[in-house]
Design a protein around this motif. Structure first.
Motif: not given
Length: 215
Positions: A152-158, A164-182
């Motif tokens: 799983a991937v956590v994006a802290v900020g953006m 690019s990492e969030v996009s690649l994670a989603l393309k690969s079917g990996k769950p993503v948790v987003m924090m403090t992104a606009d």
């Protein structure tokens, strides 16, 4: 790997067992116990008569380097502590700046283990909080290694790299948790990833989302 040795007796009975709740199966195996209600955990694989536990869960924490905000750094460090406390391995981009360094610092402070996937072919900007440094010489291509290695991937900020990492994670079917992104980034990736994306208001919510996803 921690290994659990199983005695395969001459009287072994082979059978297939139902898939236990939350585990992968069914599993076909032979053992001395003829009771078909017993099963071998799905996190074990048969290796030459020995059942070896598969590697621990890996959580990738991604975020800006030099562009990280003070809030990003505080959140990343606390998140690293939470990941270590849960018994998961922390994976970052491995460098000595920004979110990746803060997350690794937090994990080590809590007694955890850390992996760094670096874009270079040797040390130089490696975080001192990284236990296992993997030098890829892939440049930005290492972003793909980051997400494919993580459960799983956590994006802290953006930032561009994090996006690019969030996009690649989603393309690969990996769950993503987003924090403090606009809000624009959150809206875009939420639409792109649908149920794969969870938006967390704070570290506690991010840790809870990870626990729900991974366990």
């Amino acid at each position: 790997f921690d290994q659990q040795h199983i005695d395969f007796s001459a009287q072994s009975v082979c059978h297939s067992v139902p898939q236990p709740t939350g585990e992968v199966g069914p599993l076909n195996f032979c053992c001395g116990d003829s009771d078909p209600s017993t099963y071998i955990r799905a996190d074990c694989l048969p290796i030459s008569g020995t059942f070896a536990k598969m590697p621990k869960t890996i959580v990738g924490v991604m975020g800006p380097g030099e562009g990280a905000t003070p809030e990003d750094l505080i959140n990343a460090e606390e998140l690293g502590k939470r990941i270590a406390a849960a018994g998961w391995l922390l994976l970052t981009g491995g460098r000595d700046e920004g979110v990746m360094d803060a997350a690794a610092k937090g994990a080590k402070a809590a007694g955890g283990e850390t992996i760094g996937i670096l874009p270079t072919k040797g040390p130089g900007s490696t975080s001192t909080h990284i236990d296992i440094a993997i030098y890829t010489d892939l440049g930005q291509g290492r972003n793909s290694v980051n997400v494919l290695t993580s459960n799983a991937v956590v994006a802290v900020g953006m930032g561009p790299g994090t996006a690019s990492e969030v996009s690649l994670a989603l393309k690969s079917g990996k769950p993503v948790v987003m924090m403090t992104a606009d809000k624009e980034a959150v809206a875009f990736f939420s639409k792109l990833g649908g149920p794969l994306v969870t938006v967390a208001a704070d570290v506690a919510a991010a840790a809870a989302a990870l626990k729900k996803t991974l366990e």
